[in-house]
Enzyme design. Structure first.
Site, PDB file in Angstrom:
ATOM      1  N   HIS A 196       0.802  -1.213  -0.149  1.00 25.01           N
ATOM      2  CA  HIS A 196      -0.215  -0.026  -0.099  1.00 25.01           C
ATOM      3  C   HIS A 196       0.868   1.273  -0.023  1.00 25.01           C
ATOM      4  CE1 HIS A 196      -4.017  -1.821   1.238  1.00 25.01           C
ATOM      5  NE2 HIS A 196      -4.251  -1.212   0.337  1.00 25.01           N
TER       6      HIS A 196
ATOM      7  N   ARG B 223     -10.883 -13.939 -10.585  1.00 32.65           N
ATOM      8  CA  ARG B 223     -10.213 -15.155 -10.341  1.00 32.65           C
ATOM      9  C   ARG B 223     -11.185 -15.840  -9.106  1.00 32.65           C
ATOM     10  NH1 ARG B 223      -4.058 -15.162  -9.777  1.00 32.65           N
ATOM     11  NH2 ARG B 223      -4.538 -14.498  -7.542  1.00 32.65           N
TER      12      ARG B 223
ATOM     13  N   GLU C 208      -0.564 -20.836 -15.798  1.00 35.10           N
ATOM     14  CA  GLU C 208       0.615 -20.394 -14.803  1.00 35.10           C
ATOM     15  C   GLU C 208       1.476 -21.737 -14.373  1.00 35.10           C
ATOM     16  OE1 GLU C 208      -1.224 -18.199 -11.641  1.00 35.10           O
ATOM     17  OE2 GLU C 208      -2.525 -19.747 -11.208  1.00 35.10           O
TER      18      GLU C 208
ATOM     19  N   ASP D 248       3.692 -16.995 -11.699  1.00 37.13           N
ATOM     20  CA  ASP D 248       3.820 -18.557 -11.179  1.00 37.13           C
ATOM     21  C   ASP D 248       4.446 -19.128 -12.394  1.00 37.13           C
ATOM     22  OD1 ASP D 248       3.009 -18.841  -8.534  1.00 37.13           O
ATOM     23  OD2 ASP D 248       1.148 -18.200  -9.083  1.00 37.13           O
TER      24      ASP D 248
ATOM     25  N   CYS E 271      -1.685 -11.623 -17.396  1.00 32.70           N
ATOM     26  CA  CYS E 271      -2.013 -10.787 -16.379  1.00 32.70           C
ATOM     27  C   CYS E 271      -0.631 -10.717 -15.190  1.00 32.70           C
ATOM     28  CB  CYS E 271      -3.206 -11.117 -15.548  1.00 32.70           C
ATOM     29  SG  CYS E 271      -3.204 -12.981 -15.226  1.00 32.70           S
TER      30      CYS E 271
HETATM   31  C1  PEP Z   1       0.674 -14.968 -11.836  1.00 24.65           C
HETATM   32  O1  PEP Z   1       0.906 -16.100 -11.193  1.00 24.65           O
HETATM   33  O2  PEP Z   1       1.355 -14.369 -12.699  1.00 24.65           O
HETATM   34  C2  PEP Z   1      -0.593 -14.251 -11.450  1.00 24.65           C
HETATM   35  C3  PEP Z   1      -1.073 -12.946 -12.024  1.00 24.65           C
HETATM   36  O3  PEP Z   1      -1.238 -14.720 -10.137  1.00 24.65           O
HETATM   37  P1  PEP Z   1      -0.689 -14.174  -8.662  1.00 24.65           P
HETATM   38  O4  PEP Z   1       0.491 -13.403  -8.911  1.00 24.65           O
HETATM   39  O5  PEP Z   1      -1.701 -13.697  -7.981  1.00 24.65           O
HETATM   40  O6  PEP Z   1      -0.059 -15.684  -8.512  1.00 24.65           O
HETATM   41 MG    MG Z   2      -0.460 -17.110  -9.868  1.00 27.97          MG
END
Ligand code: PEP
Ligand code: MG
Length: 580
Positions: free
Chosen positions: A187, A330, A431, A455, A504
């Site tokens: 934050h 998600r 991922e 990931d 993403c």
């Molecule tokens: C990722 O794994 O790239 C992702 C967008 O999800 P998170 O960072 O929430 O694991």
């Molecule tokens: Mg992820």
């Protein structure tokens, strides 16, 4: 000298160093149980009330929605009767003073958050550190630093930036921030970026390297702190600062505007969000929508699972904030070491390889059903705009099982005559390497897929994304990771569904990665809000044919370093003034 860290925002800051130290330790926590318990309980209660009053006032006085929302969150947290009861009980049962009880009780909640493998959520821990520190300071009668009283352009150096410092009304003399700890998604970082204060986080030994009163130059885009400046460096810094200020004004024109590459290919940039305090700012900057809403945030900091009505209400409110955009929720991505006490997560030896993401949802149908019914019911209010996405899938069978659960949720809503979007789009995150190599099968089952590079990099390279010891091995430019990404994007193109392949993970906002991703054929990018406008601007400068040529060259590189240096020289040619 030039020191490197993690840059937050884009600006330059030229000022003198001021070290901020916070006193939190209480030398003697023990109290006399016979006489002092009630007094300490009273003192803790007064500290809670005083801080609630402060945050209420700051929220009301702020002209920024995010700040007001964050203050509301703090007020809500501090008003929790359960939390206040826990502190009182700790004072009475452990015979410790108010400051120690506050530190312990809030500290244990903080530890839960810090242990999460999702850096975004783990960094919410620093909010709780800050609250514990401020409450303790109140009961101990310690003064808090006052940044509105700085006497000239100042760069503060601090171990970890407490978000409360960024809430001060007058920060006109604060031109830069250097910290030893903390990450891009805290934050404090988000607030610093919102208030346009350049910062460099995670500079090892910042406290020793930077001397009180010395002049330094912060370059947030480059993530550097420079000392021993000469006249030339100073003049150049001032000139670049003016240039950057002009550019950041220029970026505003990208708000809500559809973009194309330089040669006219339609592209989409969406925002990632996880925290309800962000939603209004996300909607302002990126009315096109949310490409990744990390719903696990709704499950944290609570004693029991959120109800269907709560989840439906929150999702509806988010959809209402994006009247023209889409929102990809998600489904719950907990498990592994994201330990939420009421979610039946057992201890595991290798939590990253354990019951994470969709595996948790398939194992605990009641929790999954509650969320699916809530999302569906929210989708009924605005057809075509809510989408669902399953995290951490490794086999098409998991998507089939999740879709069966979704069908049951639909049937139960039918029984109750509750409306929902019958054409709700469903997607899967790519991922894991398993999902990447079978992406064609996932595309058959799903309306869209989204590449989670955070990931995907971790699982492909067998490098824990949160482990500093092996951090040097973690790179989304590793040729193995790139081959998987290339395959996923190609599968979309081959089936005529390029628009259904999104990304993403953090790679989607990396300025060096953009020419490569565009060249590989990626058309939809979902990035953290502070990077939405920059990403739109950079993509609009690129030519897909030139980028495709570059991508072919990149795919022949043997190491992540070779990829990076090739992309660095390409970016210098394509948009040098934006990144360097
Ligand atoms: C990722 O794994 O790239 C992702 C967008 O999800 P998170 O960072 O929430 O694991
Ligand atoms: Mg992820």
């Amino acid at each position: 000298m030039l020191y490197r860290g993690v840059g937050i925002g884009y600006g330059l800051g030229l000022g003198t160093v001021h070290h901020l130290n916070f006193l939190t330790a209480d030398p003697d926590p023990a109290i006399d149980p016979a006489s002092d318990i009630a007094q300490e309980q009273e003192s803790a209660a007064r500290a809670f009330d005083a801080l609630i009053g402060d945050y209420r006032k700051q929220g009301e006085q702020s002209d920024k929605d995010d700040v007001a929302e964050l203050c509301k969150f703090y007020v809500m947290f501090l008003s929790s009767a359960a939390l206040r009861r826990e502190v009182s009980t700790s004072i009475a049962d452990e015979h410790i003073n108010a400051a120690s009880a506050l530190t312990r009780v809030i500290g244990s909640k903080r530890d839960e958050l810090a242990a999460l493998d999702n850096p975004y959520l783990a960094e919410r821990a620093s909010d709780l550190d800050d609250l514990a520190r401020r409450l303790s300071a109140r009961v101990l009668g310690l003064e808090e630093p006052d940044l509105s009283a700085l006497s000239g352009p100042t760069v503060i150096v601090v171990d970890e930036l407490p978000p409360s410092l960024m809430l001060s009304r007058n920060l006109s003399q604060l031109v830069g921030i250097v910290t030893r700890r903390g990450g891009r998604t805290s934050h404090a970082a988000i607030l610093a970026a919102l208030r346009d204060i350049p910062a460099v986080f995670a500079v090892a030994d910042a406290a020793e390297l930077l001397k009180e009163g010395e002049e330094v130059l912060i370059d947030a885009a480059a993530g550097t702190v420079e000392t021993e400046l000469d006249d030339e460096a100073r003049a150049l810094a001032l000139q670049r600062k003016e240039q950057k200020a002009r550019r950041s004004v220029a970026l505003q024109k990208f708000i809500g505007v559809p973009i194309r590459s330089a040669d006219g290919v339609e592209l989409t940039v969406l925002a990632n969000a996880g925290d309800l305090t962000e939603v209004d700012e996300v909607a302002r900057i990126c009315p096109e929508g949310i490409g990744l809403f990390r719903t696990e945030f709704l499950y944290l900091n609570r004693g029991s699972a959120p109800t269907e009505a709560y989840l439906k209400g929150v999702t509806t409110r988010i959809l209402q904030s994006f009247p023209r955009g889409r929102v990809i929720a998600r489904t719950l991505d907990v498990g592994g070491d994201k330990d939420v006490s009421y979610l039946n997560i057992a201890r595991e030896d290798n939590p990253f390889l354990g019951r994470r993401g969709i595996r948790h949802s398939l194992a605990f149908d009641d929790i999954f059903q509650t969320s699916l019914r809530a999302f569906l019911a929210a989708s009924g209010q605005a057809s075509g705009r809510l989408r669902l996405m399953y995290p951490m899938v490794t086999s098409p069978a998991e998507v089939t099982a999740a879709n069966e659960a979704l069908a049951r949720a639909r049937a139960s809503l039918d029984d109750e005559d509750i409306a929902y979007d019958t054409k709700l789009c469903v997607g899967a995150m790519i991922e894991t390497p398993a999902a990447a190599v079978r992406v064609a099968e996932f595309l058959e089952l799903c309306d869209f897929v989204s590449i989670g590079t955070n990931d995907l990099t971790q699982y492909t390279l067998a490098v824990d994304r949160g482990n500093a010891t092996v951090a040097a091995l973690y790179s989304h430019f590793d040729p193995a990771v790139l081959r998987l990404i290339e395959g996923v994007i190609r599968a979309g193109r081959d089936s005529g569904r390029s628009a259904d392949v999104e990304m993403c993970g953090e790679m989607a906002s990396d300025p060096l990665a953009l020419p490569l991703l565009l060249g590989l054929g990626l058309r939809v990018y979902s990035v953290s809000t502070p990077f939405v406008l920059r990403t739109k601007r950079l993509l609009s400068l690129l030519d897909t044919e030139l980028c495709a040529k570059l991508a072919r060259q990149v795919m022949t590189c043997a190491t992540a370093d070779a990829v990076r240096s090739l992309l660095e020289s390409a970016a210098r040619g394509m948009y040098a003034d934006w990144y360097f």
